[in-house]
Design a protein around this motif. Structure first.
Motif, short mmCIF file in Angstrom:
data_model
loop_
_atom_site.label_atom_id
_atom_site.label_comp_id
_atom_site.label_asym_id
_atom_site.label_seq_id
_atom_site.Cartn_x
_atom_site.Cartn_y
_atom_site.Cartn_z
N ALA A 1 0.83 -1.20 0.00
CA ALA A 1 0.00 0.00 0.00
C ALA A 1 0.87 1.26 0.00
O ALA A 1 0.58 2.22 -0.73
N VAL A 2 1.92 1.27 0.80
CA VAL A 2 2.81 2.44 0.85
C VAL A 2 3.51 2.63 -0.49
O VAL A 2 3.65 3.77 -0.96
N VAL B 1 1.03 4.34 -2.63
CA VAL B 1 0.90 5.76 -2.27
C VAL B 1 2.08 6.55 -2.84
O VAL B 1 1.90 7.60 -3.48
N ARG B 2 3.29 6.05 -2.62
CA ARG B 2 4.49 6.75 -3.11
C ARG B 2 4.52 6.80 -4.63
O ARG B 2 4.95 7.80 -5.21
N LEU C 1 -1.75 11.52 -6.21
CA LEU C 1 -2.30 11.00 -4.96
C LEU C 1 -3.43 11.86 -4.43
O LEU C 1 -3.34 13.08 -4.37
N THR C 2 -4.50 11.20 -4.05
CA THR C 2 -5.63 11.85 -3.38
C THR C 2 -6.31 10.81 -2.49
O THR C 2 -6.31 9.62 -2.83
N ALA C 3 -6.83 11.24 -1.35
CA ALA C 3 -7.54 10.31 -0.47
C ALA C 3 -8.87 9.91 -1.07
O ALA C 3 -9.43 8.86 -0.76
N ILE D 1 -2.88 0.09 -3.64
CA ILE D 1 -3.24 0.54 -2.29
C ILE D 1 -4.37 -0.33 -1.76
O ILE D 1 -4.31 -0.83 -0.63
#
Length: 154
Positions: free
Chosen positions: A50-51, A54-55, A61-63, A86
């Motif tokens: 997941a990290v 994200v990276r 990237l957006t939530a 993710i």
């Protein structure tokens, strides 16, 4: 309306992950050393994946599942293996928590998380297809959550 749905989905996702960590332990199976090791490997591996997802997104990237306008389409790194790393990481880490929890409620929460992330990914992908002309071809090559599984029809 679209933003409200996005907030609701992200909130539900975090609540289900929190539930997996906080639900009382059950007795569906013995939580012995082998189960603990498997849970740590799955939770750790899922977290790392997941990290990396994200990276890998960088400025995209957006939530929210709503893609950022004019953000680049990322298809390299872990995104060359699966389209939703993710979500794959969250599901995998969730399995680790289910193993430790050993209860029906942990299984129910994980299945709810799986269904939520699958629906969220489908909605997100419809928006990505509209935003990025190359997304359909990318989706036809790369699986959604597992390599080669869940590819889009060309």
């Amino acid at each position: 309306m679209k933003r409200a749905l996005a907030v609701a989905l992200v909130s539900a996702q975090f609540l289900l992950l929190l539930a997996l960590g906080l639900l009382p332990h059950g007795t569906l199976w013995p939580v012995n050393l082998a189960v603990v090791v498997a849970a740590i490997v799955l939770a750790g591996g899922g977290s790392v994946f997941a990290v990396l997802g994200v990276r890998g997104l960088g400025p995209a990237l957006t939530a929210s599942p709503i893609p950022r306008e004019h953000a680049p389409l990322v298809t390299n790194g872990v995104y060359g293996l699966v389209r939703s790393p993710i979500y794959t990481g969250l599901m995998t880490g969730g399995v680790g928590l289910v193993l430790l929890g050993a209860s029906v409620w942990h299984l129910v929460a994980w299945l709810a998380l799986l269904l939520l992330l699958a629906g969220k990914a489908r909605w997100e992908e419809r928006m990505l297809v509209a935003e990025h002309p190359d997304y359909a071809a990318y989706g036809a090559r790369v699986g959604r959550f597992l390599p080669g599984v869940g590819r889009l029809n060309p």
